[in-house]
Write a protein that holds these residues in place. Structure first.
Motif, mmCIF file in Angstrom:
data_model
loop_
_atom_site.group_PDB
_atom_site.id
_atom_site.type_symbol
_atom_site.label_atom_id
_atom_site.label_comp_id
_atom_site.label_asym_id
_atom_site.label_seq_id
_atom_site.Cartn_x
_atom_site.Cartn_y
_atom_site.Cartn_z
ATOM 1 N N ASN A 112 33.138 -27.376 3.192
ATOM 2 C CA ASN A 112 32.122 -27.327 4.242
ATOM 3 C C ASN A 112 32.750 -27.503 5.622
ATOM 4 O O ASN A 112 32.340 -26.871 6.588
ATOM 5 C CB ASN A 112 31.054 -28.393 4.008
ATOM 6 N N TYR A 113 33.731 -28.359 5.726
ATOM 7 C CA TYR A 113 34.377 -28.617 7.003
ATOM 8 C C TYR A 113 35.148 -27.391 7.485
ATOM 9 O O TYR A 113 35.053 -27.002 8.650
ATOM 10 C CB TYR A 113 35.326 -29.809 6.881
ATOM 11 N N GLN A 119 34.085 -30.379 -1.992
ATOM 12 C CA GLN A 119 32.936 -29.740 -1.356
ATOM 13 C C GLN A 119 32.892 -30.063 0.139
ATOM 14 O O GLN A 119 32.641 -29.180 0.958
ATOM 15 C CB GLN A 119 31.627 -30.188 -2.030
ATOM 16 N N ASP A 120 33.141 -31.291 0.498
ATOM 17 C CA ASP A 120 33.157 -31.671 1.911
ATOM 18 C C ASP A 120 34.275 -30.965 2.666
ATOM 19 O O ASP A 120 34.095 -30.565 3.824
ATOM 20 C CB ASP A 120 33.285 -33.184 2.060
ATOM 21 N N ASP A 140 35.148 -39.338 -6.098
ATOM 22 C CA ASP A 140 34.525 -38.172 -6.699
ATOM 23 C C ASP A 140 35.229 -36.931 -6.152
ATOM 24 O O ASP A 140 35.012 -36.524 -5.011
ATOM 25 C CB ASP A 140 33.035 -38.138 -6.356
ATOM 26 N N ARG A 164 34.986 -33.777 -6.843
ATOM 27 C CA ARG A 164 34.106 -32.649 -6.518
ATOM 28 C C ARG A 164 33.483 -32.817 -5.124
ATOM 29 O O ARG A 164 33.404 -31.874 -4.357
ATOM 30 C CB ARG A 164 33.010 -32.497 -7.555
ATOM 31 N N LYS A 165 33.058 -34.034 -4.824
ATOM 32 C CA LYS A 165 32.442 -34.284 -3.515
ATOM 33 C C LYS A 165 33.470 -34.116 -2.405
ATOM 34 O O LYS A 165 33.174 -33.517 -1.370
ATOM 35 C CB LYS A 165 31.849 -35.688 -3.470
ATOM 36 N N VAL A 166 34.688 -34.593 -2.622
ATOM 37 C CA VAL A 166 35.744 -34.436 -1.624
ATOM 38 C C VAL A 166 36.043 -32.957 -1.406
ATOM 39 O O VAL A 166 36.139 -32.489 -0.262
ATOM 40 C CB VAL A 166 37.026 -35.195 -2.047
#
Length: 85
Positions: free
Chosen positions: A81-82, A77-78, A71, A73-75
């Protein structure tokens, strides 16, 4: 005026080889490691390692078969955030 040292030996620590320490007589002491049977049994039954090995095997199978989906988008977003702390 030049002052010369009187009976002083110059230090040449990098040029003069140091005297080797006296070689110890061969002793009968030998380093030895023994692992008990209980420790050997504990080594192979760690449930966390077993679960991790199963998960890695499943991921390898998914990647080889082409069924592994990421995914994006999830990568992303993470990652944001990091790096944003």
């Amino acid at each position: 005026m030049k002052i010369k040292p009187f009976h002083v030996q110059p230090l040449h620590t990098y040029t003069n080889p140091t005297k080797p320490a006296k070689a110890a007589a061969k002793s009968s002491f030998i380093d030895k490691v023994e692992i008990s049977s209980v420790a050997m049994d504990m080594r192979g039954t760690n449930p966390v390692e077993q679960a991790r090995a199963e998960k890695v095997a499943q991921l390898k199978a998914d990647v080889q078969s082409g069924a592994y989906q990421v995914d994006a988008r999830k990568v992303a977003q993470d990652m944001l955030n990091y790096y944003r702390f």
